[in-house]
Design an enzyme around this catalytic site. Structure first.
Site, PDB file in Angstrom:
ATOM      1  N   GLU A  45       0.854  -1.182   0.000  1.00 39.39           N
ATOM      2  CA  GLU A  45       0.000   0.000   0.000  1.00 39.39           C
ATOM      3  C   GLU A  45       0.881   1.220   0.000  1.00 39.39           C
ATOM      4  OE1 GLU A  45      -1.965  -0.960   3.506  1.00 39.39           O
ATOM      5  OE2 GLU A  45      -3.539  -2.082   2.506  1.00 39.39           O
ATOM      6  N   TYR A  57       7.886   1.427  -7.443  1.00 39.52           N
ATOM      7  CA  TYR A  57       7.099   0.193  -7.527  1.00 39.52           C
ATOM      8  C   TYR A  57       6.712  -0.139  -8.978  1.00 39.52           C
ATOM      9  CZ  TYR A  57       6.728   1.153  -2.505  1.00 39.52           C
ATOM     10  OH  TYR A  57       7.015   1.422  -1.194  1.00 39.52           O
TER      11      TYR A  57
HETATM   12  C1  LIG Z   1      10.839   5.558  -1.876  1.00 42.05           C
HETATM   13  C2  LIG Z   1      12.297   5.355  -1.449  1.00 42.05           C
HETATM   14  C3  LIG Z   1      12.376   4.074  -0.579  1.00 42.05           C
HETATM   15  C4  LIG Z   1      13.153   5.171  -2.717  1.00 42.05           C
HETATM   16  O1  LIG Z   1      14.482   4.830  -2.302  1.00 42.05           O
HETATM   17  P1  LIG Z   1      15.757   5.089  -3.252  1.00 42.05           P
HETATM   18  O2  LIG Z   1      16.855   4.186  -2.770  1.00 42.05           O
HETATM   19  O3  LIG Z   1      16.042   6.538  -3.325  1.00 42.05           O
HETATM   20  O4  LIG Z   1      15.202   4.594  -4.679  1.00 42.05           O
HETATM   21  P2  LIG Z   1      16.103   4.084  -5.897  1.00 42.05           P
HETATM   22  O5  LIG Z   1      17.333   4.942  -5.977  1.00 42.05           O
HETATM   23  O6  LIG Z   1      16.297   2.609  -5.799  1.00 42.05           O
HETATM   24  O7  LIG Z   1      15.175   4.454  -7.144  1.00 42.05           O
HETATM   25  C5  LIG Z   1      14.618   3.460  -7.990  1.00 42.05           C
HETATM   26  C6  LIG Z   1      13.533   4.108  -8.838  1.00 42.05           C
HETATM   27  O8  LIG Z   1      12.522   4.683  -7.996  1.00 42.05           O
HETATM   28  C7  LIG Z   1      12.036   5.900  -8.575  1.00 42.05           C
HETATM   29  N1  LIG Z   1      12.363   7.032  -7.710  1.00 42.05           N
HETATM   30  C8  LIG Z   1      13.144   7.030  -6.612  1.00 42.05           C
HETATM   31  N2  LIG Z   1      13.185   8.255  -6.043  1.00 42.05           N
HETATM   32  C9  LIG Z   1      12.425   9.052  -6.823  1.00 42.05           C
HETATM   33  C10 LIG Z   1      12.050  10.439  -6.756  1.00 42.05           C
HETATM   34  N3  LIG Z   1      12.477  11.244  -5.764  1.00 42.05           N
HETATM   35  N4  LIG Z   1      11.217  10.930  -7.713  1.00 42.05           N
HETATM   36  C11 LIG Z   1      10.745  10.131  -8.695  1.00 42.05           C
HETATM   37  N5  LIG Z   1      11.063   8.802  -8.816  1.00 42.05           N
HETATM   38  C12 LIG Z   1      11.885   8.281  -7.891  1.00 42.05           C
HETATM   39  C13 LIG Z   1      12.713   6.035  -9.915  1.00 42.05           C
HETATM   40  O9  LIG Z   1      11.904   5.366 -10.883  1.00 42.05           O
HETATM   41  C14 LIG Z   1      14.003   5.270  -9.691  1.00 42.05           C
HETATM   42  O10 LIG Z   1      14.558   4.790 -10.871  1.00 42.05           O
HETATM   43  P3  LIG Z   1      15.642   5.697 -11.688  1.00 42.05           P
HETATM   44  O11 LIG Z   1      16.704   6.051 -10.703  1.00 42.05           O
HETATM   45  O12 LIG Z   1      16.099   4.774 -12.767  1.00 42.05           O
HETATM   46  O13 LIG Z   1      14.887   6.887 -12.163  1.00 42.05           O
HETATM   47  C15 LIG Z   1      12.853   6.588  -0.676  1.00 42.05           C
HETATM   48  O14 LIG Z   1      12.555   7.765  -1.404  1.00 42.05           O
HETATM   49  C16 LIG Z   1      12.330   6.735   0.741  1.00 42.05           C
HETATM   50  O15 LIG Z   1      12.891   6.167   1.688  1.00 42.05           O
HETATM   51  N6  LIG Z   1      11.221   7.501   0.908  1.00 42.05           N
HETATM   52  C17 LIG Z   1      10.645   7.741   2.229  1.00 42.05           C
HETATM   53  C18 LIG Z   1       9.964   6.504   2.762  1.00 42.05           C
HETATM   54  C19 LIG Z   1       8.840   6.046   1.858  1.00 42.05           C
HETATM   55  O16 LIG Z   1       8.108   6.841   1.277  1.00 42.05           O
HETATM   56  N7  LIG Z   1       8.714   4.707   1.755  1.00 42.05           N
HETATM   57  C20 LIG Z   1       7.647   4.079   0.964  1.00 42.05           C
HETATM   58  C21 LIG Z   1       6.388   4.017   1.750  1.00 42.05           C
HETATM   59  S1  LIG Z   1       5.116   3.138   0.849  1.00 42.05           S
END
Ligand SMILES: CC(C)(COP(=O)(O)OP(=O)(O)OC[C@H]1O[C@@H](n2cnc3c(N)ncnc32)[C@H](O)[C@@H]1OP(=O)(O)O)[C@@H](O)C(=O)NCCC(=O)NCCS
Length: 84
Positions: A45, A57
């Site tokens: 979710e 996702y």
């Molecule tokens: C969501 C989260 C876990 C992503 O972690 P991350 O290690 O930065 O993500 P990744 O570097 O592996 O990114 C993989 C893909 O996710 C997407 N993505 C990640 N950050 C993004 C951003 N700020 N804006 C848009 N797309 C994004 C992109 O598609 C990316 O692929 P790309 O680098 O080829 O464009 C991180 O932003 C986070 O911890 N957020 C706060 C907690 C949260 O919201 N958790 C999910 C709750 S459901």
């Protein structure tokens, strides 16, 4: 994991380490490990405003299957997403 279904409850990457592919790598690792244990369906979710997480996702093959109206305490909707 219950039967052949898995639910992602929580994932977060430290602010300074975001955008380096860590979440994608971690989730791919979990998918592989859990598939090896018999998992066939993954669910999660996410807040509909969480564009970073939704983009992550979708990149991993998840699709929106359902919307839970007003699911979060602030009244925001949750998207339920699935990957088979
Ligand atoms: C969501 C989260 C876990 C992503 O972690 P991350 O290690 O930065 O993500 P990744 O570097 O592996 O990114 C993989 C893909 O996710 C997407 N993505 C990640 N950050 C993004 C951003 N700020 N804006 C848009 N797309 C994004 C992109 O598609 C990316 O692929 P790309 O680098 O080829 O464009 C991180 O932003 C986070 O911890 N957020 C706060 C907690 C949260 O919201 N958790 C999910 C709750 S459901």
């Amino acid at each position: 994991m219950a039967g052949d279904e898995c639910e992602l409850l929580s994932i977060a990457v430290k602010c300074a380490e975001r955008g380096k592919g860590l979440a994608k790598m971690l989730m791919e690792h979990c998918h592989r490990e859990l598939a090896g244990l018999g998992a066939k369906n993954f669910f999660l979710e996410v807040k509909e405003s969480n564009t970073a997480a939704i983009s992550l996702y979708k990149k991993l093959g998840y699709e929106k299957i359902f919307e839970r109206k007003g699911y979060y305490a602030d009244g925001e909707n949750a998207l339920v997403m699935n990957k088979s």
